[in-house]
Write an enzyme that holds these catalytic residues in place. Sequence first.
Site, PDB file in Angstrom:
ATOM      1  N   LYS A 152      60.048  13.571  48.267  1.00  0.00           N
ATOM      2  CA  LYS A 152      60.736  14.027  47.045  1.00  0.00           C
ATOM      3  C   LYS A 152      60.135  13.405  45.783  1.00  0.00           C
ATOM      4  O   LYS A 152      59.859  14.091  44.805  1.00  0.00           O
ATOM      5  CB  LYS A 152      62.240  13.681  47.157  1.00  0.00           C
ATOM      6  CG  LYS A 152      62.927  14.450  48.273  1.00  0.00           C
ATOM      7  CD  LYS A 152      64.326  13.986  48.516  1.00  0.00           C
ATOM      8  CE  LYS A 152      64.445  12.666  49.244  1.00  0.00           C
ATOM      9  NZ  LYS A 152      63.975  12.626  50.632  1.00  0.00           N
ATOM     10  N   CYS A 200      55.355   6.328  49.487  1.00  0.00           N
ATOM     11  CA  CYS A 200      55.733   6.417  50.898  1.00  0.00           C
ATOM     12  C   CYS A 200      56.682   5.264  51.229  1.00  0.00           C
ATOM     13  O   CYS A 200      56.742   4.281  50.504  1.00  0.00           O
ATOM     14  CB  CYS A 200      54.481   6.347  51.783  1.00  0.00           C
ATOM     15  SG  CYS A 200      53.525   4.855  51.567  1.00  0.00           S
ATOM     16  N   THR A 227      55.597   2.117  42.880  1.00  0.00           N
ATOM     17  CA  THR A 227      57.037   2.176  42.591  1.00  0.00           C
ATOM     18  C   THR A 227      57.812   2.351  43.891  1.00  0.00           C
ATOM     19  O   THR A 227      58.962   2.764  43.867  1.00  0.00           O
ATOM     20  CB  THR A 227      57.371   3.355  41.644  1.00  0.00           C
ATOM     21  OG1 THR A 227      56.846   4.554  42.211  1.00  0.00           O
ATOM     22  CG2 THR A 227      56.819   3.160  40.248  1.00  0.00           C
ATOM     23  N   ARG A 229      57.602   0.260  47.611  1.00  0.00           N
ATOM     24  CA  ARG A 229      58.072  -1.012  48.174  1.00  0.00           C
ATOM     25  C   ARG A 229      56.925  -2.014  48.047  1.00  0.00           C
ATOM     26  O   ARG A 229      55.758  -1.671  48.278  1.00  0.00           O
ATOM     27  CB  ARG A 229      58.467  -0.870  49.652  1.00  0.00           C
ATOM     28  CG  ARG A 229      59.827  -0.195  49.867  1.00  0.00           C
ATOM     29  CD  ARG A 229      61.003  -1.054  49.387  1.00  0.00           C
ATOM     30  NE  ARG A 229      62.292  -0.409  49.548  1.00  0.00           N
ATOM     31  CZ  ARG A 229      62.890   0.368  48.652  1.00  0.00           C
ATOM     32  NH1 ARG A 229      62.286   0.619  47.507  1.00  0.00           N
ATOM     33  NH2 ARG A 229      64.073   0.882  48.886  1.00  0.00           N
ATOM     34  N   ASP A 253      56.397  -1.800  40.086  1.00  0.00           N
ATOM     35  CA  ASP A 253      57.844  -1.902  39.899  1.00  0.00           C
ATOM     36  C   ASP A 253      58.463  -2.682  41.049  1.00  0.00           C
ATOM     37  O   ASP A 253      59.647  -2.998  41.031  1.00  0.00           O
ATOM     38  CB  ASP A 253      58.462  -0.491  39.842  1.00  0.00           C
ATOM     39  CG  ASP A 253      59.949  -0.529  39.536  1.00  0.00           C
ATOM     40  OD1 ASP A 253      60.335  -1.179  38.539  1.00  0.00           O
ATOM     41  OD2 ASP A 253      60.747   0.065  40.299  1.00  0.00           O
ATOM     42  N   GLU A 258      59.696 -10.037  46.124  1.00  0.00           N
ATOM     43  CA  GLU A 258      60.614  -9.872  44.989  1.00  0.00           C
ATOM     44  C   GLU A 258      62.049 -10.322  45.270  1.00  0.00           C
ATOM     45  O   GLU A 258      62.824 -10.566  44.337  1.00  0.00           O
ATOM     46  CB  GLU A 258      60.655  -8.408  44.535  1.00  0.00           C
ATOM     47  CG  GLU A 258      61.378  -7.479  45.515  1.00  0.00           C
ATOM     48  CD  GLU A 258      61.437  -6.016  45.060  1.00  0.00           C
ATOM     49  OE1 GLU A 258      60.401  -5.445  44.688  1.00  0.00           O
ATOM     50  OE2 GLU A 258      62.537  -5.449  45.107  1.00  0.00           O
ATOM     51  N   HIS A 290      61.844  -3.681  39.688  1.00  0.00           N
ATOM     52  CA  HIS A 290      62.469  -2.692  40.599  1.00  0.00           C
ATOM     53  C   HIS A 290      63.550  -1.883  39.866  1.00  0.00           C
ATOM     54  O   HIS A 290      64.705  -1.829  40.289  1.00  0.00           O
ATOM     55  CB  HIS A 290      63.068  -3.384  41.825  1.00  0.00           C
ATOM     56  CG  HIS A 290      63.125  -2.480  43.029  1.00  0.00           C
ATOM     57  ND1 HIS A 290      62.893  -2.932  44.307  1.00  0.00           N
ATOM     58  CD2 HIS A 290      63.393  -1.156  43.153  1.00  0.00           C
ATOM     59  CE1 HIS A 290      63.018  -1.919  45.160  1.00  0.00           C
ATOM     60  NE2 HIS A 290      63.330  -0.823  44.478  1.00  0.00           N
TER      61      HIS A 290
END
Length: 330
Positions: A152, A200, A227, A229, A253, A258, A290
């Site tokens: 998406k 992905c 953006t 993982r 991001d 993190e 994030h």
Amino acid sequence: MKKIAFFDTKPYDRTYFDKYGKNYEITYFEEKLNHHTAKITEGFDGVCAFVNSNINKMAIERMHERGVQILAMRCAGFSNVDIAAAAGKLAVVRVPAYSPHAVAEHALALLLALNRRIYRAYIRTRDFNFNINGLTGIDLYGKTAGIIGTGKIGRTFIDLCRGLGMKVIAYDPYPAEGSGIEYVSLDTLFRESDVISLHCPLTESSYHIIDREALGKMKDGAFLLNTSRGALVDSEALLEVLTAGKLRGAALDVYEEEANLFYEDMSDKIIKDDTLALLVSRPNVLITSHQAFLTEEALDNIASVTIQNFDEFFAGKPLKNEVCIRCAGN
Ligand code: NAI
């Protein structure tokens, strides 16, 4: 009223969950969910957690022992949940899609800002420094964007890249049939892309999909965007190629370590993660915390779908958004 323990709460979460969660008694905790904080779930029917919680086997067993029946992740990814350990103990649900636009638009914002060094220009002009040396970008028009993962968000980002007049190539082990997307091998994508963007999920097979070898195959002067993982990218290898001047820049991001940093104000603390500290210090690295999902529309969808997930479970209905080892699509 069913009782929900809500972990890792931020003010913007409460705004939307108070709106949709009126039929539940929600207790908001600031702590993240892990095997220590799982001890405070006694007496709760359900638990709601987010991306940087560490929901390992012990956390799941502790919640199960305390009577929790359902874990609702208010995010799409679930790589931080031990799904196998939850089998037969807790139902696990998620929000598979809340706004692909939010994430794709953030990826575009990162790309444009990184390319034209907007973050540097902003700081300069605030200081009345109107010098533009070092701010040279490239025309993105006519360049090639390589998209890894055409679900998406990846497909939404592809539309945005095409809007800029970029050529798009993509890699996905499950190509979207009839989508008109030009699929290529990962090697070709690395070799030919001026911009590489990751969309992905993090799985065993995608862990460090951007490792030293992959970075070595990339075009000199390429941009890397993540953006998705953090652990999709080997951050130390990324730092090395940035130091060597191979890439034009990287925008992240997400970051593989993190969990105890992002979403918190660490400005008066010593950051012990030297890799992150060095990445942040590079003029051609742009890091956000994030926040790609953070739009009003996405927050609204996250809260409404999470509450629907709880409603379905407590009404004994089939769970549309269940995550389990045998669930279709997982
Ligand atoms: P999706 O499930 O619609 O699409 C993921 C695509 O990745 C699928 O087409 C799948 O076949 C493909 N894929 C799986 N393994 C792959 C591999 N090894 N290499 C290349 N492609 C692979 O997911 P969606 O909604 O597009 O989200 C993508 C990712 O974005 C999520 O997994 C999540 O990690 C991240 N995300 C980040 C957010 C943020 O705030 N930064 C917010 C929401 C999602």
